[in-house]
Design a protein around this motif. Structure first.
Motif, PDB file in Angstrom:
ATOM      1  N   GLU A 267     -12.745 -12.688  12.812  1.00  0.00           N
ATOM      2  CA  GLU A 267     -11.405 -12.375  12.294  1.00  0.00           C
ATOM      3  C   GLU A 267     -11.393 -12.303  10.765  1.00  0.00           C
ATOM      4  O   GLU A 267     -10.731 -11.439  10.177  1.00  0.00           O
ATOM      5  N   THR A 268     -12.125 -13.180  10.104  1.00  0.00           N
ATOM      6  CA  THR A 268     -12.213 -13.149   8.639  1.00  0.00           C
ATOM      7  C   THR A 268     -12.872 -11.855   8.167  1.00  0.00           C
ATOM      8  O   THR A 268     -12.423 -11.214   7.206  1.00  0.00           O
ATOM      9  N   PHE A 269     -13.933 -11.450   8.853  1.00  0.00           N
ATOM     10  CA  PHE A 269     -14.630 -10.197   8.553  1.00  0.00           C
ATOM     11  C   PHE A 269     -13.657  -9.026   8.708  1.00  0.00           C
ATOM     12  O   PHE A 269     -13.575  -8.146   7.838  1.00  0.00           O
ATOM     13  N   ALA A 270     -12.920  -9.014   9.828  1.00  0.00           N
ATOM     14  CA  ALA A 270     -11.980  -7.925  10.107  1.00  0.00           C
ATOM     15  C   ALA A 270     -10.867  -7.857   9.065  1.00  0.00           C
ATOM     16  O   ALA A 270     -10.474  -6.766   8.620  1.00  0.00           O
ATOM     17  N   GLU A 271     -10.360  -9.009   8.662  1.00  0.00           N
ATOM     18  CA  GLU A 271      -9.274  -9.042   7.671  1.00  0.00           C
ATOM     19  C   GLU A 271      -9.735  -8.461   6.341  1.00  0.00           C
ATOM     20  O   GLU A 271      -9.000  -7.712   5.685  1.00  0.00           O
ATOM     21  N   PHE A 272     -10.978  -8.758   5.943  1.00  0.00           N
ATOM     22  CA  PHE A 272     -11.483  -8.219   4.680  1.00  0.00           C
ATOM     23  C   PHE A 272     -11.596  -6.697   4.761  1.00  0.00           C
ATOM     24  O   PHE A 272     -11.172  -5.984   3.841  1.00  0.00           O
ATOM     25  N   VAL A 273     -12.160  -6.194   5.842  1.00  0.00           N
ATOM     26  CA  VAL A 273     -12.341  -4.741   5.981  1.00  0.00           C
ATOM     27  C   VAL A 273     -10.987  -4.045   6.070  1.00  0.00           C
ATOM     28  O   VAL A 273     -10.772  -2.982   5.475  1.00  0.00           O
TER      29      VAL A 273
END
Length: 412
Positions: free
Chosen positions: A355-361
């Motif tokens: 989820e953290t990865f997705a939020e950054f992208v």
């Protein structure tokens, strides 16, 4: 994953008797272009003045009506039907096994007859039902030559390419099993409305690398998107490649479907390990080919697939490098939680990390949906396909199912 998605041992449906695909003595009409079908009919004595009309009849019966028996072609003369039965086949492949996941995903193990001096081969095809759509994942090869280290299919050696007929037969059989062809009492020539279709989308993401079987894949997809037949929109057909750079431009020019790139890493040294074809076509060449893809626009984006591997490619630094790598390319980034398979050394990234990865992208302006794992319990999820010609022993399968149930809580 939520607790409602708990993995359970799947239902397995065994078919009754085998449904054979055409033998070598009776070549298939499925998978032939109109020109090839006309030539085949003319060689069997159909008068030249009738060929175009006969091809149109057969095209409608095979691809609109979905018949697999020449006797069902009621507007074709008896003599013509007898000639067709004696010389050709339009039968379906044999269903060795049909599995139905607890989430509704279906997986078929299909067997095709020998080609020449070869042996029968088996491939897997997966149907994923979703609200308002249904996606069929089709295989292009028996096995795979790319040996991507996180992919179950990559552990099965390449046996051979599938023919255009065998690729299309996966679609025809799925539509049969799902009731996706018109009923016999519907007037001849009628089609199921697009809004009522079970199979609305095709993804060439099954076994094999589609661009190492370019000509057969091209023929099959052009027939699948033919407006007078199966009539799938090219916007609803996606071809996924691990990065066969020379064929990417041809895909856009000659087939015209949507493109997906199996990316998974943003540095050459890591991608060399995860996706070995990167050693031949490194990231710089791959990204240049993507930028040049015909028709690329915000309405026609490339999908980049990125499997989330714990401690391997899931850091914020990886997310930053991913955004830099794709800068200026109209793109969507599918984040795929790693789907385990027996013998793998990889683990899925923690959900919070994904989820953290997705939020950054997402914050960088790229849509980055997290793909919901589907069909994991029957090894039907992304990266899990492997034909049962290298079948797991029963003890291995039970051990895998037990592992999935025991490990489910880690993903909550």
């Amino acid at each position: 994953m939520s607790g409602e998605s708990a993995v359970l041992v799947s239902d397995v449906v065994k078919t009754g008797g085998p449904v054979r695909l055409g033998s070598a003595e009776k070549p298939m009409l499925i998978g032939l272009t109109r020109e090839e079908m006309g030539t085949a009919l003319a060689e069997k004595g159909v008068p030249e003045r009738q060929v175009k009309m006969r091809v149109a009849q057969l095209w409608n019966w095979i691809y609109v009506r979905g018949v697999s028996d020449f006797d069902a072609m009621t507007n074709v003369s008896k003599d013509m039907r007898e000639m067709l039965k004696a010389n050709f086949s339009i039968a379906r492949p044999e269903i060795v096994e049909e599995q139905i996941s607890n989430d509704g995903t279906r997986k078929w193990l299909l067997r095709f007859p020998p080609r020449g001096a070869g042996r029968p081969v088996e491939v897997e095809t997966v149907y994923i039902p979703e609200e308002g759509r249904g996606t069929l994942c089709i295989s292009s090869q028996v096995g795979c030559s790319l040996t991507c280290t996180f992919c179950h299919t990559g552990t099965q050696r390449l046996v051979r390419n599938l023919t255009a007929e065998e690729i299309l037969s996966q679609l025809l059989l799925a539509r049969d099993r799902l009731g996706d062809f018109p009923d016999r009492d519907v007037p001849q020539g009628a089609m199921i409305p697009s809004s009522d279709r079970k199979v609305t989308n095709i993804v060439m993401m099954g076994m094999g690398e589609p661009l190492y079987n370019f000509e057969s894949v091209k023929t099959a997809l052009l027939i699948a998107t033919d407006g007078d037949g199966l009539s799938l929109s090219k916007r609803r057909v996606t071809l996924s490649t691990s990065g066969v750079v020379p064929e990417i431009y041809r895909t856009g020019e000659e087939i015209g479907v949507m493109l997906a790139i199996s990316l998974h890493a943003v540095r050459d040294e890591l991608r060399d390990m995860l996706v070995p074809i990167n050693k031949k076509y490194p990231l710089k060449e791959l990204i240049e080919a993507c930028r040049a893809y015909p028709g690329l626009s915000n309405a026609r984006r490339i999908t980049f697939e990125y499997v989330m591997l714990k401690g391997v490619n899931d850091s914020l630094e990886d997310a930053r490098d991913l955004v830099k790598l794709l800068k200026g390319i109209p793109a969507k980034i599918n984040l795929i939680p790693f789907n385990p398979w027996p013998g793998t050394n990889y683990q899925c990234s923690d959900w919070e990390t994904i989820e953290t990865f997705a939020e950054f992208v997402n914050s960088a302006g790229y849509a980055s949906p997290i793909r919901t794992p589907r069909g994991r319990d029957i090894l039907a999820a992304c990266g899990q396909l492997k034909s049962e010609s290298e079948r797991m022993r029963k003890t291995e399968r039970l051990a895998f199912e037990a592992m999935m149930i025991a490990g489910h809580g880690e993903d909550d």
